[in-house]
Design an enzyme around this catalytic site. Sequence first.
Site, PDB file in Angstrom:
ATOM      1  N   SER A 215      -9.458  -0.770   7.138  1.00 11.13           N
ATOM      2  CA  SER A 215      -8.843  -0.551   5.815  1.00 11.13           C
ATOM      3  C   SER A 215      -8.191  -1.770   5.181  1.00 11.13           C
ATOM      4  CB  SER A 215      -7.819   0.579   5.898  1.00 11.13           C
ATOM      5  OG  SER A 215      -8.484   1.814   5.926  1.00 11.13           O
TER       6      SER A 215
ATOM      7  N   LYS B 191       0.872  -1.179   0.000  1.00  9.05           N
ATOM      8  CA  LYS B 191       0.000   0.000   0.000  1.00  9.05           C
ATOM      9  C   LYS B 191       0.909   1.230   0.000  1.00  9.05           C
ATOM     10  CE  LYS B 191      -3.775   1.930   2.781  1.00  9.05           C
ATOM     11  NZ  LYS B 191      -4.591   1.741   4.002  1.00  9.05           N
TER      12      LYS B 191
ATOM     13  N   SER C  49      -9.388   1.504   3.077  1.00 10.28           N
ATOM     14  CA  SER C  49      -8.572   2.276   2.174  1.00 10.28           C
ATOM     15  C   SER C  49      -7.535   1.460   1.392  1.00 10.28           C
ATOM     16  CB  SER C  49      -7.854   3.392   2.944  1.00 10.28           C
ATOM     17  OG  SER C  49      -6.988   2.851   3.919  1.00 10.28           O
TER      18      SER C  49
END
Lengths: 84, 455
Positions: free
Chosen positions: B172, B73, B148
Amino acid sequence: MDIAKIAKLANLPLNDDLAKKLQKDLNSTVKLVDELSKIDLKDVEPTSQVTGLTNVTREDKIDKSRILPITGYFKVKAIFNDVS
Amino acid sequence: MMFLDLSIAEIAAKYRTGEISPVDVIKECFENIEKHNPTLNAFITICDKHKILDEAKNVKFVTTLSGIPYVLKDAYVTKGLRTTAASKILENYIPDYSATVVEKLTKAGAILIGKTNMDAWGHGASSENTDFGPVKNPWDVSRVAGGSSGGAAVAVSSRMAMFAIGEDTGGSIRNPAGWCGISGLKVTYGRVSRYGAIAYASSLDTVGPMAKSSQDLAIILQQIAGIDSYDATSSPVIVPKYTDNLNIDLKKIKIGIPLELGPQIKDAVSRLKELGAHTIDVSLPMLRYAVSVYYLLAPSETSSNLARYDGIRYGTGRENFTQESMRRIMIGTYALSAGYYDAYYKKAQAARTKIIEDYNKAFEKCDVIIMPISPSIAPKLGELISDPVKNMLADMYAVTANISGIPSLAVPCGFEGKMPVGFQIQGPMFSEGLLLGLAHSYQQATQHHEQKPTL
């Protein structure tokens, strides 16, 4: 909520249109978080962290592996001595 | 069948017999990236293919992760490799150091092939709040990937990488794992070092793995868990041998059920009962207030963490924050401002104590708790980003694990129409081994985690 004041405190530049839109969004968020007023929290200790660790310290010595290159920073005179 | 459908353990075994090489697997990753990323938009930065393939030729097989390609990420700093947090503010930021999780994976021999798209700063549950274009769900490209860590989930689900490292502050990792049909682990706060993770909300942020199966997650966690002198909140609790203890006796497990469950999760619970587990109703009375607590604590912390992006260090002004990030910064600023601190921030911290007490009570009666991850399947693009309250409510089942610090494992358990559905297994602090074992037993007996989107 005084949106202009909060924007100033948050250091966010807002034009009038955006301020108006955010005002509406923020009011609905405040309504959601206001749910908390329904709970009795008298005498409940606040929790700020969940590790249970206290006073995590390390030896007061310079760790050279953590000294980064100085590209992109302002260079000022050293405040502390002994950075050899 | 492609190499990327195999488990990490299977690939590692084939590397050792010489049947396949890291070059073969990484070539397949790049083929899938080139084919599907233009539609799905999972990546912000893709590493140089030729450089990575060169690296893949010289792998020493020191751990199970050696030669295994992964994605990160874009919330973790990587030395010499652009790191954006999906925000224009850091559009051209090249870090001078790498996050501990990256250092550990590099040492284990894993190969980073790219940095994935996400909601900027972690602010969102759909990966639409990004300055790099929304991420699309590989099961239906008119739907969101979740967030996310949306790009990370998509990369694993659509076979662009063997695994991903996500970040979970309020769901997330678990939310996009559930909506994309993969497994994802939100670890106990402090289990994995946060050093080099771009902070969203420091008392809630956790670093964790995303992969196709619980067994894969155990292999990754084994390498990344542990105390780190660079993160004072990382835990000194001994890291157990997760990979050797995946086979647990389900007859000894009591599963707590706090909520009415949907049909797919009900089936999963029945399956676990057939395998020997027991169930018991438990109550989490504070659950209905969790979103309110989260949307005071996380914005408060983020308003402070993001104050540093003032244009001086990175050269980009605060007008570059997205509307969603501005909302969160302003709510936090409001909750921390003079006159409101006691009414909001402090009250949310007290409610945090009550949520922890709820869990402590529940775990006196059961070993783990099973809950939904999200209130619905992946919504259509545009639905969440246009409705801030709906966006917040998407996190309603996910945030309690972050507020209390406990681990929670997202596991796929079927489909609603063509969209994947998952559930989460939560356990007491540092019970990752138990959660991984339980999910492993379930995945040994079912095939939901082996399903992949047709692209």
